[in-house]
Write a protein that holds these residues in place. Structure first.
Motif, PDB file in Angstrom:
ATOM      1  N   ARG A   1      -2.589  -9.109   3.864  1.00 48.79           N
ATOM      2  CA  ARG A   1      -2.288  -8.992   2.430  1.00 48.79           C
ATOM      3  C   ARG A   1      -2.484 -10.324   1.715  1.00 48.79           C
ATOM      4  NH1 ARG A   1       2.554  -5.660   3.836  1.00 48.79           N
ATOM      5  NH2 ARG A   1       1.948  -3.487   3.509  1.00 48.79           N
ATOM      6  N   ARG A   2      -2.132 -11.404   2.381  1.00 53.12           N
ATOM      7  CA  ARG A   2      -2.278 -12.733   1.776  1.00 53.12           C
ATOM      8  C   ARG A   2      -3.743 -13.123   1.609  1.00 53.12           C
ATOM      9  NH1 ARG A   2      -2.818 -17.269   4.659  1.00 53.12           N
ATOM     10  NH2 ARG A   2      -2.055 -16.226   6.542  1.00 53.12           N
ATOM     11  N   LEU A   3      -4.611 -12.609   2.467  1.00 52.66           N
ATOM     12  CA  LEU A   3      -6.006 -13.045   2.486  1.00 52.66           C
ATOM     13  C   LEU A   3      -6.949 -12.131   1.719  1.00 52.66           C
ATOM     14  CD1 LEU A   3      -6.159 -14.036   6.266  1.00 52.66           C
ATOM     15  CD2 LEU A   3      -6.242 -15.606   4.326  1.00 52.66           C
TER      16      LEU A   3
ATOM     17  N   VAL B   1     -14.731  -5.730   3.967  1.00 53.75           N
ATOM     18  CA  VAL B   1     -14.657  -5.195   5.328  1.00 53.75           C
ATOM     19  C   VAL B   1     -13.502  -5.847   6.072  1.00 53.75           C
ATOM     20  CG1 VAL B   1     -15.872  -4.934   7.534  1.00 53.75           C
ATOM     21  CG2 VAL B   1     -17.171  -4.847   5.393  1.00 53.75           C
ATOM     22  N   LEU B   2     -12.813  -5.038   6.865  1.00 52.74           N
ATOM     23  CA  LEU B   2     -11.832  -5.518   7.839  1.00 52.74           C
ATOM     24  C   LEU B   2     -12.408  -5.275   9.226  1.00 52.74           C
ATOM     25  CD1 LEU B   2      -9.007  -6.424   8.831  1.00 52.74           C
ATOM     26  CD2 LEU B   2      -8.263  -4.042   8.545  1.00 52.74           C
TER      27      LEU B   2
ATOM     28  N   VAL C   1      -5.292   0.841   9.486  1.00 51.29           N
ATOM     29  CA  VAL C   1      -6.129   1.802   8.760  1.00 51.29           C
ATOM     30  C   VAL C   1      -5.538   2.065   7.383  1.00 51.29           C
ATOM     31  CG1 VAL C   1      -7.008   4.170   8.743  1.00 51.29           C
ATOM     32  CG2 VAL C   1      -6.997   2.844  10.871  1.00 51.29           C
ATOM     33  N   ARG C   2      -4.219   2.190   7.303  1.00 53.16           N
ATOM     34  CA  ARG C   2      -3.570   2.399   6.003  1.00 53.16           C
ATOM     35  C   ARG C   2      -3.830   1.215   5.075  1.00 53.16           C
ATOM     36  NH1 ARG C   2       1.183   3.420   7.742  1.00 53.16           N
ATOM     37  NH2 ARG C   2       1.085   5.695   7.509  1.00 53.16           N
TER      38      ARG C   2
ATOM     39  N   ASN D   1      -6.546  -0.965   0.190  1.00 52.28           N
ATOM     40  CA  ASN D   1      -7.286  -2.063  -0.435  1.00 52.28           C
ATOM     41  C   ASN D   1      -8.780  -1.773  -0.561  1.00 52.28           C
ATOM     42  OD1 ASN D   1      -5.329  -4.582  -0.711  1.00 52.28           O
ATOM     43  ND2 ASN D   1      -4.785  -3.524   1.187  1.00 52.28           N
ATOM     44  N   ASP D   2      -9.170  -0.507  -0.411  1.00 50.76           N
ATOM     45  CA  ASP D   2     -10.547  -0.080  -0.615  1.00 50.76           C
ATOM     46  C   ASP D   2     -11.514  -0.843   0.291  1.00 50.76           C
ATOM     47  OD1 ASP D   2     -12.533   1.504  -1.747  1.00 50.76           O
ATOM     48  OD2 ASP D   2     -12.935   0.079  -3.375  1.00 50.76           O
TER      49      ASP D   2
END
Length: 395
Positions: A157-159, A166-167, A189-190, A195-196
């Motif tokens: 969330r911070r980054l 992409v994650l 996954v959530r 965060n699209d």
């Protein structure tokens, strides 16, 4: 003579792969013990070799469809469905020239110049290299010892930013040997859907876990059996390879399992990169996936036994390590000996003691002081190599 044309910054700035650096130095060092590279030590199963040779004998060496031969795509789809619990359509499977080309293919369709990709640190070095080559921005998310080197949602969330696309996930992990549990995988996954973001899930070592299940993020994506409510459309791309599972590192064959709708884009990008995977490699892959699985069972037990033998040596020496629950690597803490420069220490250790270990900084800044030990070779060499490690000074 005209001067060499200058390369663009995004090419010049691609970091050196420190795994290859230390391994090539070891190959040039007589009688060295090489524990720095993940090369399975078993001969390839005979029926796999015969399938490739049969393709050559009948001159099956022409172009194939960009996405691969239909029976191979179907075999990958069945394999993925069986292991992940996610029903998949072969039309969404793309046969690729190993996981590395699959990574490049997936990222090529997802990011443009300046787009950000969240990458694990420590994580496999070509994640960062590939993002940089495509003009993207690697954004490392920290995996820290006191959290078992597992991702933390608060760090992500911070980054995350407006440029994040992409994650990248990797479980079982190279270099860590860590495995994500069901709850963490669901939360990741959530987070991506909230965060699209797209997820690229590197599951190269999915066949090798020890007393814990492999959980694919696709289970929690749209269309999966446990889809999170936020998953209104599929966003997980799964990367598979036969390199590790069946020891086919040099045949270069893997697959991307993609969400619906990506097929036209991937076909175009595949055509512009390698066109298609060689037909003999595809037939070898088909034989591996559909034939006897003795190789996989034997390899799994060998890696488990090597893990146990390696940890016994480290325990006797008093060296700390992360408990490996998957893949075939052991992540060990040598910070007491490395003087804040593990890369230089591994070169000196090779020169002085004849053993090559992958420096933790090959996998990111968070790897300083740690080394990755490959567990896939001969047991006697593994024990001998680790027995040469310096023990921490006892107080």
């Amino acid at each position: 003579m005209l001067p060499m044309p200058s390369a663009p910054a995004h090419v010049v700035n691609v970091p050196v792969n420190q795994i290859r650096e230390i391994t090539q130095a070891a190959w040039a060092t007589p009688d060295s013990i090489v524990l720095s590279i993940g090369e399975p030590a078993f001969p390839v199963a005979r029926h796999v070799l015969e399938a490739a040779m049969a393709a050559l004998d009948r001159d099956d060496t022409d172009y194939t469809p960009n996405a691969g031969i239909a029976p191979v795509r179907a075999a990958f789809a069945e394999h993925f469905s069986r292991r992940s619990g996610v029903e998949d359509d072969p039309s969404r499977v793309f046969v690729v020239a190993g996981a590395q080309q699959g990574l490049h293919l997936a990222l090529s369709t997802l990011i443009g110049a300046g787009d950000e990709v969240l990458l694990p640190d420590p994580g496999y070095p070509t994640f960062t290299m590939t993002v940089g080559l495509l003009g993207g921005v690697p954004v490392p998310y920290p995996l820290v010892p006191h959290h078992g080197f597992q991702p933390r949602i608060e760090d992500l969330r911070r980054l995350v930013s407006a440029r994040t696309r992409v994650l990248m996930l990797n479980s079982p992990s190279n270099p860590l040997g860590s495995v994500f549990g069901s709850d963490l995988t669901r939360d990741l996954v959530r987070f991506a859907h909230e965060n699209d973001l797209w997820i690229i899930s590197d599951e190269c070592y999915e066949a090798f876990t020890y007393d814990v299940p492999h959980i694919s993020p696709a289970r929690f994506d749209a269309g999966g059996p446990e889809a999170v409510p936020e998953a209104t459309e599929a966003r997980v791309i799964t990367s598979l390879t036969l390199s590790k599972t069946y020891g086919l590192t040099g045949l270069r064959i893997g697959a991307l399992v993609t969400p619906p709708g990506m097929e036209p884009l991937l076909n175009n990008v595949m055509e512009a990169t390698v066109s298609c995977v060689s037909a003999p490699s595809q037939y070898a892959g088909l034989a591996a996936l559909t034939g006897p699985q003795d190789y996989v069972h034997t390899a799994l037990e060998h890696y488990r036994a090597n893990r146990d033998a390696a940890t016994a040596v480290l325990d006797a020496l008093g060296i700390g390590y992360l408990d490996a629950r998957g893949a075939f690597y052991l992540w060990a803490d040598l910070s007491y000996a490395t003087g804040g420069d593990v890369r230089a220490w591994t070169r000196a250790f090779l020169a002085d003691r004849g053993v090559a270990l992958a420096p933790g900084t090959a996998f990111g800044a968070m790897g300083e002081g740690w080394v990755r030990i490959a567990l896939c070779g001969r047991t006697d060499e593994l024990i001998e190599g680790l027995s040469r490690l310096p023990a921490p000074q006892r107080t």
